[in-house]
Each structure stands twice: as C-alpha cells, then as structure tokens.
Enzyme design. Structure first.
Site, PDB file in Angstrom:
ATOM      1  N   TYR A 466       0.908  -1.279  -0.028  1.00  0.00           N
ATOM      2  CA  TYR A 466       0.049   0.151   0.026  1.00  0.00           C
ATOM      3  C   TYR A 466       0.854   1.398  -0.055  1.00  0.00           C
ATOM      4  CZ  TYR A 466      -2.977  -3.528   2.121  1.00  0.00           C
ATOM      5  OH  TYR A 466      -3.639  -4.909   2.466  1.00  0.00           O
ATOM      6  N   HIS A 467       1.897   1.396  -0.564  1.00  0.00           N
ATOM      7  CA  HIS A 467       2.771   2.594  -0.649  1.00  0.00           C
ATOM      8  C   HIS A 467       2.936   3.080  -2.008  1.00  0.00           C
ATOM      9  CE1 HIS A 467       4.177   1.037   3.496  1.00  0.00           C
ATOM     10  NE2 HIS A 467       2.835   1.568   3.559  1.00  0.00           N
ATOM     11  N   PRO A 468       2.242   3.132  -3.174  1.00  0.00           N
ATOM     12  CA  PRO A 468       2.457   3.583  -4.311  1.00  0.00           C
ATOM     13  C   PRO A 468       2.842   5.095  -4.346  1.00  0.00           C
ATOM     14  CG  PRO A 468      -0.050   3.823  -3.875  1.00  0.00           C
ATOM     15  CD  PRO A 468       0.726   3.174  -2.640  1.00  0.00           C
TER      16      PRO A 468
END
Ligand SMILES: Cc1cc2nc3c(=O)[nH]c(=O)nc-3n(C[C@H](O)[C@H](O)[C@H](O)COP(=O)(O)OP(=O)(O)OC[C@H]3O[C@@H](n4cnc5c(N)ncnc54)[C@H](O)[C@@H]3O)c2cc1C
Length: 531
Positions: A466-468
C-alpha cells in the site's frame, strides 16, 4: 469567503492535502483556502476504531476506492488489489496507522538527484514538528504537532513473541524505528490518541482552531484544473468553477494526482489524444515511475490467545472488549492488526535495511478478502527500494473512470531475488523457538518449499503493501513533473504535493512522509508569495 473563489484551492484531503490546507490557512495574512475532497467530510465510526481496518481495507466503500491493477505478468497474470482511502483524511482513514519515516539516505538520495532542500537535515525538523509523540521530544521526536504518535495500548502476546523470534534469528531489537537507528525488530508506534485512530483530517483540521478562512468542500470531485493560457486559474468541481486567485495545489495522492493532471491535459500526449483530451502540455512522466512496496505474506493457522480469526471465538472476544475500549481505550479493538515488524538487511553485505517486516495478529489472505474460519497470524515481508517501475494511465476521460494501475511488480529480476530472500527469512523467524512454541500450519503451500516452490508462492500471492509513489516525480531535470519547489513544470500557478512527488520510494511507511511533503509545500507556497 466568496463561495466560488479562494486564494488557494487544494485538491485532495489526504495527509498531504490536510497539511497544506491547514498551514496555508494559518498563514499570517489569513488567505482563503478551499480544500476539495471527493469523499465524505467525517470519518465513519469504523475508521475511528483501529481494529476497523480489517473491514475497511478489503472492500469498496465510502472510505475506499478499492481499485485493482492491470494483470501483472510476473504474478501469474493476476490483478493486484489497490485499496486507497477517500474522504477528509485520505488513506489515513483506512491505513494501519504505523508511523515510520524511511531512512536518512532516502532523502539524501533525493537531494543528490538535485532536489535541493530535501536532504535528511532539511526534513528531520519537519518530521519532528508534525508529531505529538507520547514518549516526549528529543533530537529525533517532537511534541505538540498535529499527528499523535503513540505506543500501542494493548499489543498482543504473539507480537512480542514475533520480536523474540526475530531476535533469536539474530536481528537486533529496536524500540524506536524513528530514532537514531532504523534497523531492527520491535513494536510499531501508531497514529493514535488514547487507543483511537487519529486520521490526518482529524489531526490537522479537527484541532479546534477556528479557521473561518478555510472551507472544506467534501463530496466534491475535482474533474479538471482550469487554465487561463498556461496559468492554472481554478478547478472544475462537479458542475462548479472554483476560481483560485493565487494557486492550485493538487494533493490527490499517487493515483489521483496523475489522474487529475492527465484529465486536465498535462500528461503523455498520445495517451491523452487517444481519450480525446486536449493536450495542454506533453509531459510523459505524469503517471510514469510508479513504485510500490511489493510484499509477500506467509500465513499460519495457529490457535493461541490474542490471535484473530473469522470465527465465533474472536467474535465473542471482540464483543467482550467493547467496554474496555469505550471506557479506557484499551483492548483488542485498539489493535492496528500489524502491531510489530522491523527493518532488516537481507544479508551482511548490505549496507542498510532493504526489507521491512509487518507482523499481523490474524491471517491476511489476499488483503483479508479471502476469509477463513480459523485464527492465525501473518508475517509480511516487502522490498524497501524496488527497482521495478510501473505507471498509472487513465481508464477513461472522466474522474469516475477507474485509472489503469500497473505497478509492474517484480519486472526487475533483482526484486524477485530480494523478495525470495525475504520469504526465506520469514520462514526462519516463524520457525524460531519463540513462535514455534505456538505450533501452526502454513495456509498456502507446505511451509518447506525449496526456492522454486517459494518463487511459485510469491508469484501466486505477492501484492502491494500500500505505498504507491512516484507518479508525479520531483526532480531538477526537465523531464520531472514538478521541480524541487513542487511547481508543475511548463505551467504556472500549479503545484503537486503528496506521495506522488517522491522521486524514489522511501524505505518505510508513507503517511508521515506524505504529511511532511504537505508541510514542505505550504512553506514553499508561502515563501514564494513574498515579494
Ligand atoms: C490499506 C492501507 C494501509 C496503509 N498503512 C499505512 C501505515 O500503516 N502507515 C503509513 O505510514 N502509511 C500507510 N499507508 C499509506 C499512507 O496511508 C499513504 O501513503 C498516505 O495516506 C498518502 O497520502 P497522500 O496525501 O499522498 O494521499 P491519499 O492519502 O491517498 O489522499 C488523497 C486524497 O485525495 C482525494 N482525491 C483524489 N482524487 C480526487 C479528485 N479528483 N477530487 C477530489 N479529491 C480527490 C482522495 O479521495 C483522497 O482522500 C497505507 C495505505 C493503505 C491504503
């Protein structure tokens, strides 16, 4: 304030947008600020309860776009899952609340790329200023800032057992990932106050300060940035034209910001023309350079006190814990699920941690979208600085059309090799005495695959943690989307400030860095206004 006009229009109310809006509104000359957010104005009760994360992440809802990726060639052609928060607070409404900042070398690397003003020495004071750490202030931490940072109120016994197990495998214990040394394993600090989630919207805008000059327009999709020639003059929000007297600042996140720029005619020209969008500026890097922490999760079915599952026993415990949560802000409802973890090196030859661990007190099969009538645990491992680069493209010419997200996971073989090493390490930690004492059975596979078998498990199960970032990359070069003061190149009156501007992905979780970016942006805007 004139309702159709403001000095500044900020689009997107995630951690970055909330920081920008609050800091601009608090400026000495009290400029008028309009914060435009597509999602709701207030967090749902599920978002306030930390354990609500297990229900918020898996499905589309008022706080979650629940996008998916395009098929991933290196993941057996599967589509990955891309939960993204919506509403005032952005992804901090649904995230795991973990507060880490990355490594000093990440920011020094940005500075070395020509991003003057972004070295660790520059950003550390900002990280200190934005937090209110219950452990107090020192050279590394701050008090009195908007974002509460606390120790978990009631971490489970298995999280401590995980730390012991990792120590038994030779990894150093670390009680403070944001202190002088990031490396090691321990319990995470979280964005909570008294056992409740504090999303960035509540933190920055719900601080009780009267701000008559700040207007939050929720439920308001920004469809396009409007231009007078090459100068951003406002934003088309629904059917309304909001005029910006001074600047528009886009903070719509790593997916939303490139989407809005492209809808506004700033992006790869051929792609925009395909969709019938008039090209204002051919900017091939808009949407390019997508980087994300690719993650592999080992799930174990385990029966032990303190573990979660979709079963009657957990339901009974959850119900029983409501009183403690309400009265004292304690108990299992205060858990962020990913209570422990750490930053480790894949081998002695590596200079700084290149893998991150997240230990969860329940199984996390396909982001909890696949449930099992059993309790268990999950140990995640992700590649901190992936070499693979993907992209975000438009899925249609409207803001409601889901973007095409291609993280291009594991396209670079070195990412697969590092994740494989991470999977091996995870196996060793799960087998160390402190965890082995609880027994357990692998949910997927046999638990004793060789490297080929582990690679197959990775292809079958790896996905984002979840870290784009990186889709409106900052840089000193002409190809960068924004310059080091976050101004969009080739136009005037427009900045981007959020996770999308990171030139390279930081080695840690991304909420605190995104809020830091918002703070930096507000400081640039205000400094640049001075005659
Ligand atoms: C499930 C999950 C778990 C995570 N766990 C952690 C964690 O534990 N710790 C951590 O540090 N980080 C975590 N993260 C990452 C962190 O939350 C994000 O990096 C951070 O929120 C990014 O902030 P941002 O301001 O760039 O954008 P976002 O938080 O994505 O916010 C962007 C906002 O813009 C709005 N928007 C987009 N387009 C438009 C438009 N056209 N018009 C109006 N509004 C628009 C969106 O609705 C959204 O509210 C997690 C993320 C997720 C999804």
């Amino acid at each position: 304030m004139d309702k159709e006009e403001a000095d500044f229009i900020v689009v997107g109310a995630g951690p970055a947008g909330c920081a920008v809006a609050a800091r601009l509104a608090d400026a000495a000359d009290r400029p008028s600020v309009c914060l435009v957010e597509i999602g709701p104005a207030t967090p749902s009760w599920l978002s306030r309860v930390p354990m609500g994360i297990v229900a918020l992440v898996p499905w589309r809802g008022r706080h979650n776009y629940a996008y998916q990726t395009v098929p991933q060639a290196q993941l057996d052609g599967r589509r990955g899952y891309v939960p993204r928060g919506r509403g005032v607070g952005g992804s901090s409404l649904i995230n795991a609340m973990i507060c880490t900042r990355g490594q000093p070398q990440d920011y020094d690397g940005w500075a070395a790329l020509g991003c003057v003003g972004w070295s660790w020495r520059d950003v550390l004071p900002v990280f200190r200023r934005i937090e209110d750490n219950t452990r107090g202030a020192d050279d590394w931490h701050g008090t009195g800032g908007p974002l509460p940072v606390s120790d978990l109120r009631s971490p489970g016994p298995l999280s401590r057992a995980f730390v012991e197990a990792a120590v038994q495998c030779g990894y150093p214990r670390n009680d403070d990932f944001n202190g002088p040394r990031q490396e090691g394993v321990g319990l995470y600090q979280v964005f909570q106050r008294n056992g409740r989630r504090v999303d960035a919207g509540s933190a920055y805008l719900g601080d009780g300060k009267p701000r008559p000059n700040l207007r939050v327009l929720a439920g308001a999709p920004a469809r396009r940035i409007m231009f007078d020639g090459q100068r951003a003059s406002g934003v088309l929000v629904g059917e309304r034209h909001l005029r910006a007297r001074r600047e528009v600042i886009v903070c719509a996140g790593a997916i939303g910001s490139p989407q809005l720029l492209m809808l506004s005619g700033i992006g790869p020209a051929a792609h925009l023309r395909e969709l019938g969008i008039a090209v204002l500026r051919d900017a091939p890097d808009v949407g390019a350079h997508l980087q994300d922490h690719v993650d592999y999760t080992a799930n174990l079915r385990v029966r032990a006190d303190g573990l979660f599952g979709t079963n009657p026993a957990t339901l009974a415990r959850l119900t029983g814990s409501i009183g403690a949560y309400r009265r004292r802000g304690e108990g299992m409802l205060t858990s962020n699920a990913a209570e422990a973890g750490g930053f480790i090196r894949s081998g002695p030859q590596v200079e700084r941690p290149d893998l991150q661990l997240h230990f969860c007190i329940g199984m996390v099969d396909d982001h909890n979208r696949r449930m099992h009538l059993a309790s268990g645990l999950a140990l995640h491992v992700c590649v901190l600085r992936p070499a693979s680069r993907g992209c975000v493209r438009l899925g249609g010419a409207g803001v409601a059309d889901a973007p095409l997200i291609d993280p291009n996971f594991l396209a670079e073989p070195q990412d697969m090799e590092l994740l494989l090493e991470g999977a091996r390490i995870v196996r060793r930690i799960l087998a160390a005495p402190a965890l082995a004492a609880y027994g357990g059975r692998a949910l997927h596979g046999t638990g004793s695959e060789d490297d080929e078998g582990l690679r197959a498990l990775i292809r079958a199960h790896a996905d984002t943690i979840y870290h784009p970032v990186g889709t409106c990359r900052m840089g000193a070069d002409a190809g960068a989307v924004v310059d080091p003061r976050l101004r969009v190149r080739g136009v005037q009156g427009l900045r981007v400030a959020d996770a999308s501007i990171m030139p390279t992905l930081v080695s840690g979780n991304t909420e605190a860095p995104s809020a830091m970016i918002g703070e930096m942006a507000a400081a640039f805007v205000l400094a640049d206004q001075r005659p």
